[in-house]
Design a protein around this motif. Structure first.
Motif, PDB file in Angstrom:
ATOM      1  N   ALA A   2       0.664   7.470   5.372  1.00  0.00           N
ATOM      2  CA  ALA A   2      -0.505   7.367   4.862  1.00  0.00           C
ATOM      3  C   ALA A   2      -1.014   8.879   4.580  1.00  0.00           C
ATOM      4  O   ALA A   2      -1.754   9.462   3.548  1.00  0.00           O
ATOM      5  CB  ALA A   2      -1.413   6.580   5.665  1.00  0.00           C
TER       6      ALA A   2
ATOM      7  N   ALA B  10       0.557  10.409   1.607  1.00  0.00           N
ATOM      8  CA  ALA B  10       0.150   9.828   0.478  1.00  0.00           C
ATOM      9  C   ALA B  10      -1.196  10.528   0.012  1.00  0.00           C
ATOM     10  O   ALA B  10      -1.679  10.694  -1.227  1.00  0.00           O
ATOM     11  CB  ALA B  10      -0.019   8.415   0.432  1.00  0.00           C
TER      12      ALA B  10
ATOM     13  N   THR C 113      -1.762  10.107  -3.768  1.00  0.00           N
ATOM     14  CA  THR C 113      -1.046   8.709  -4.162  1.00  0.00           C
ATOM     15  C   THR C 113      -1.460   7.765  -3.239  1.00  0.00           C
ATOM     16  O   THR C 113      -0.974   6.621  -3.174  1.00  0.00           O
ATOM     17  CB  THR C 113       0.393   8.719  -4.432  1.00  0.00           C
ATOM     18  N   VAL C 114      -2.544   7.990  -2.404  1.00  0.00           N
ATOM     19  CA  VAL C 114      -2.880   7.036  -1.382  1.00  0.00           C
ATOM     20  C   VAL C 114      -3.548   5.675  -1.946  1.00  0.00           C
ATOM     21  O   VAL C 114      -4.220   5.759  -2.995  1.00  0.00           O
ATOM     22  CB  VAL C 114      -3.804   7.476  -0.236  1.00  0.00           C
ATOM     23  N   THR C 115      -3.121   4.640  -1.290  1.00  0.00           N
ATOM     24  CA  THR C 115      -3.479   3.069  -1.908  1.00  0.00           C
ATOM     25  C   THR C 115      -4.382   2.661  -0.628  1.00  0.00           C
ATOM     26  O   THR C 115      -4.282   2.956   0.565  1.00  0.00           O
ATOM     27  CB  THR C 115      -2.552   2.393  -2.517  1.00  0.00           C
ATOM     28  N   TRP C 116      -4.963   1.684  -1.134  1.00  0.00           N
ATOM     29  CA  TRP C 116      -5.799   0.815   0.107  1.00  0.00           C
ATOM     30  C   TRP C 116      -4.698   0.137   0.944  1.00  0.00           C
ATOM     31  O   TRP C 116      -4.727   0.003   2.184  1.00  0.00           O
ATOM     32  CB  TRP C 116      -6.525  -0.481  -0.637  1.00  0.00           C
ATOM     33  N   ARG C 117      -3.589  -0.141   0.373  1.00  0.00           N
ATOM     34  CA  ARG C 117      -2.271  -0.747   0.993  1.00  0.00           C
ATOM     35  C   ARG C 117      -1.969   0.239   2.341  1.00  0.00           C
ATOM     36  O   ARG C 117      -1.647  -0.178   3.432  1.00  0.00           O
ATOM     37  CB  ARG C 117      -1.172  -1.203   0.134  1.00  0.00           C
ATOM     38  N   HIS C 118      -1.918   1.539   1.693  1.00  0.00           N
ATOM     39  CA  HIS C 118      -1.641   2.576   3.051  1.00  0.00           C
ATOM     40  C   HIS C 118      -2.431   2.532   3.976  1.00  0.00           C
ATOM     41  O   HIS C 118      -2.312   2.545   5.224  1.00  0.00           O
ATOM     42  CB  HIS C 118      -1.553   3.992   2.461  1.00  0.00           C
TER      43      HIS C 118
ATOM     44  N   GLU D 295      -2.168  -0.937   6.134  1.00  0.00           N
ATOM     45  CA  GLU D 295      -0.984  -1.109   6.874  1.00  0.00           C
ATOM     46  C   GLU D 295      -0.900   0.155   7.871  1.00  0.00           C
ATOM     47  O   GLU D 295      -0.546  -0.608   9.031  1.00  0.00           O
ATOM     48  CB  GLU D 295       0.221  -0.809   6.054  1.00  0.00           C
TER      49      GLU D 295
ATOM     50  N   TRP E 164     -12.479  -2.022   0.980  1.00  0.00           N
ATOM     51  CA  TRP E 164     -11.739  -2.285  -0.245  1.00  0.00           C
ATOM     52  C   TRP E 164     -12.194  -3.579  -0.999  1.00  0.00           C
ATOM     53  O   TRP E 164     -12.016  -3.693  -2.072  1.00  0.00           O
ATOM     54  CB  TRP E 164     -10.334  -2.899   0.704  1.00  0.00           C
TER      55      TRP E 164
ATOM     56  N   ASP F  38     -14.577  -2.075  -3.407  1.00  0.00           N
ATOM     57  CA  ASP F  38     -14.022  -1.184  -4.440  1.00  0.00           C
ATOM     58  C   ASP F  38     -13.754  -2.308  -5.704  1.00  0.00           C
ATOM     59  O   ASP F  38     -13.954  -2.152  -6.724  1.00  0.00           O
ATOM     60  CB  ASP F  38     -12.787  -0.484  -3.851  1.00  0.00           C
TER      61      ASP F  38
ATOM     62  N   ARG G  83     -15.204  -2.715  -9.902  1.00  0.00           N
ATOM     63  CA  ARG G  83     -14.122  -2.421 -10.813  1.00  0.00           C
ATOM     64  C   ARG G  83     -14.567  -3.074 -12.320  1.00  0.00           C
ATOM     65  O   ARG G  83     -15.001  -4.366 -12.210  1.00  0.00           O
ATOM     66  CB  ARG G  83     -12.500  -3.053 -10.487  1.00  0.00           C
TER      67      ARG G  83
END
Ligand SMILES: [Zn+2]
Length: 188
Positions: free
Chosen positions: A54, A57, A62-67, A70, A99, A102, A106
């Motif tokens: 994380a 990223a 390139t960080v995502t909510w998934r990072h 997790e 999250w 967010d 959208r």
């Protein structure tokens, strides 16, 4: 219980939905008691690895909510101190709320839910139709249809009828002691 004023935009909706979920758990399982089942060197290593991933990223953009999630659930799984564990659980729930917020914000992709083609946008006129937004469904995932194409409008009418049927079914189930008996409003 005092009413709680929530300072964060969108959090009251999230909290109300979480309340619904908890009520559903309580109805199905009652108050649950389980051992934590956390800790151990394998989970420590996994938490470390996901934290490093994380961070990397985040560094290269390139960080995502998934990072984020997790990393947090791995930290929960590795923690054994009850006070720390509880803090991490609240922190994880806050990340989930961020999250969801967010997703809620959208923009709609403006693709027709019937024909799959883009819907043009206009400042001066309406270009789309669709059923009311269902509770818990974000704007970006709410179906929209071409206003100017008859077959897409027909599909929109069908979706709106379906929405109304589901809405009636849901309110009939959730109203414990309905003033109007279920089905009576259909008789007129
Ligand atoms: Zn269409």
């Amino acid at each position: 219980m005092f009413p709680t004023l929530l300072a964060t935009p969108g959090l009251a909706t999230f909290a109300a939905q979480m309340d619904d979920e908890r009520q559903a758990h309580l109805t199905e399982f009652g108050e649950q008691q389980h051992p934590d089942g956390t800790g151990g060197s394998t989970r420590d290593l996994a938490a470390d690895r996901l934290f490093q991933e994380a961070q990397a990223a985040l560094q290269d953009g390139t960080v995502t909510w998934r990072h984020a999630l997790e990393m947090m659930t791995a930290a929960v799984a590795a923690e054994t101190d009850p006070a720390e564990l509880r803090t991490l659980l609240v922190r994880t729930a806050a990340a989930c709320a961020a999250w969801a917020r967010d997703i809620d914000r959208r923009p709609h992709p403006m693709v027709c839910a019937h024909c799959g083609k883009p819907i043009e946008t206009s400042e001066s006129r309406s270009t789309w139709v669709g059923p009311l937004k269902a509770p818990g469904v974000p704007e970006c995932a709410s179906p929209r249809f071409h206003l100017g194409r008859p077959e897409c409008r027909t599909a929109s009418d069908r979706a709106s009828d379906e929405w109304m049927r589901e809405y009636r079914a849901r309110t009939a189930v959730r109203t414990a002691d309905p003033v109007v008996p279920a089905g009576q409003d259909d008789a007129s």
